[in-house]
Design a protein around this motif. Sequence first.
Motif: not given
Length: 176
Positions: A36-44, A118-129
């Motif tokens: 999960i730590r690497e997933k978080l880094a990847l999404v960011v 889904d995590a990438i899409e949700d994070t980008i959406d949340a960032y712009f919201k």
Amino acid sequence: MAKKISLNKLNLKKEEKVSTLTIGDIELEVKQYLPIREKLALVVEVLVNSVDGTNNFANPIRTEMYADLAIIEHYTNLSFTDKQKEEADKTFDLLETNNIIDAIVNMIPEDEYEFLLDAIEDTIDAYFKYTNSVLGILNNVKEEYNDLDLDATKIQEKLQDAESLGLLKEVLTKLG
């Protein structure tokens, strides 16, 4: 309620499953699960790279390109040079036209891959919201205001400084 049991009593072991993908005479290792730590880094990483700084939006093509490159970098033992990272579009095109991206993605379990997308899409959406929300706009204005260094006390101190005042008088005199 039942008695609590310590997680340590389950004697769980961290499993690192890897599948192998052969390309030519090279064997690539493809992780079946990314911590999960690497997933978080990847999404960011994808968020930062997919945002078009000029227009402040996430370009879908950039998002896909950087997501695919980040997935390859994090899930496999394939590495990229600094130049290949700088020229991400050329690196992406090379991998895409040789079907390497699809081959690697097909080696990752579907639920793992879908979770990541889904995590990438949700994070980008949340960032712009957030960025476009009233709170986000106010925080941005506050940040810009702080960068302007408009502290009244500092301005007053600068105006009381004889050298600054002399320079101000000189400029005003020359302006008429």
